[in-house]
Design a protein around this motif. Structure first.
Motif, PDB file in Angstrom:
ATOM      1  N   ASN A   5       0.842  -1.192   0.000  1.00  0.00           N
ATOM      2  CA  ASN A   5       0.000   0.000   0.000  1.00  0.00           C
ATOM      3  C   ASN A   5       0.878   1.243   0.000  1.00  0.00           C
ATOM      4  OD1 ASN A   5      -2.637  -1.055   0.131  1.00  0.00           O
ATOM      5  ND2 ASN A   5      -2.467  -1.403   2.314  1.00  0.00           N
ATOM      6  N   ALA A   6       0.393   2.308  -0.600  1.00  0.00           N
ATOM      7  CA  ALA A   6       1.091   3.596  -0.580  1.00  0.00           C
ATOM      8  C   ALA A   6       0.050   4.701  -0.572  1.00  0.00           C
ATOM      9  CB  ALA A   6       2.011   3.728  -1.787  1.00  0.00           C
ATOM     10  N   VAL A   7       0.460   5.872  -0.150  1.00  0.00           N
ATOM     11  CA  VAL A   7      -0.448   7.021  -0.150  1.00  0.00           C
ATOM     12  C   VAL A   7      -0.208   7.882  -1.383  1.00  0.00           C
ATOM     13  CG1 VAL A   7      -1.162   9.099   1.110  1.00  0.00           C
ATOM     14  CG2 VAL A   7      -0.693   6.986   2.355  1.00  0.00           C
ATOM     15  N   GLY A 126      -2.956   3.740   3.402  1.00  0.00           N
ATOM     16  CA  GLY A 126      -2.379   3.315   2.135  1.00  0.00           C
ATOM     17  C   GLY A 126      -3.465   2.842   1.200  1.00  0.00           C
TER      18      GLY A 126
END
Length: 138
Positions: A5-7, A126
């Motif tokens: 996951n990433a923002v 995320g």
């Protein structure tokens, strides 16, 4: 398969995504994971959950999407997993349809998006964003 996951996308991811050839409408699959508590940079609204902070972003981004001729196709809470294994389930799945890559890029880099981005960052732990195109069969 590694899942991360990433923002925000890395510069390389953004360049690869927006550098793709224009090929018309697409649907973005958004797998969202929220923070337990909102984390605004200025410390405000710490009483909100991450989901509540993101909902502020979601209401405004819906208007932006619709303003460029797109639409939210589906939004729902993740309630279980039948097949596969992930360390942690996402909280929400949302499908957003965009008329073109150029329209998406214009929205993503607009002052209106910049004005609401802090709600997204405050609420999201995320996410995965998966661009999809209609196709026939598998």
């Amino acid at each position: 398969m590694k899942v991360e996951n990433a923002v925000m996308p890395s510069p390389e991811q953004a360049m690869g995504f927006f550098g793709a050839p224009e090929d018309g409408p697409f649907v973005m699959v958004n797998l969202l994971k929220f923070k337990a508590r909102a984390e605004y940079e200025d410390g405000s609204d710490s009483h909100l959950s991450g989901a509540e902070a993101y909902a502020r972003y979601g209401a405004e981004v819906r208007r932006l999407i619709e303003g460029l001729g797109g639409k939210i196709r589906y939004q729902g809470q993740v309630s279980g997993l039948l097949l596969g294994d992930v360390e942690e389930l996402w909280d929400v799945v949302a499908l957003a349809e965009y008329p073109s890559l150029a329209a998406f890029q214009a929205m993503a880099t607009s002052p209106a998006m910049h004005a609401i981005e802090h709600h997204r960052k405050a609420g999201l732990a995320g996410q995965l964003n998966i661009r999809t195109k209609p196709g026939e069969g598998f």
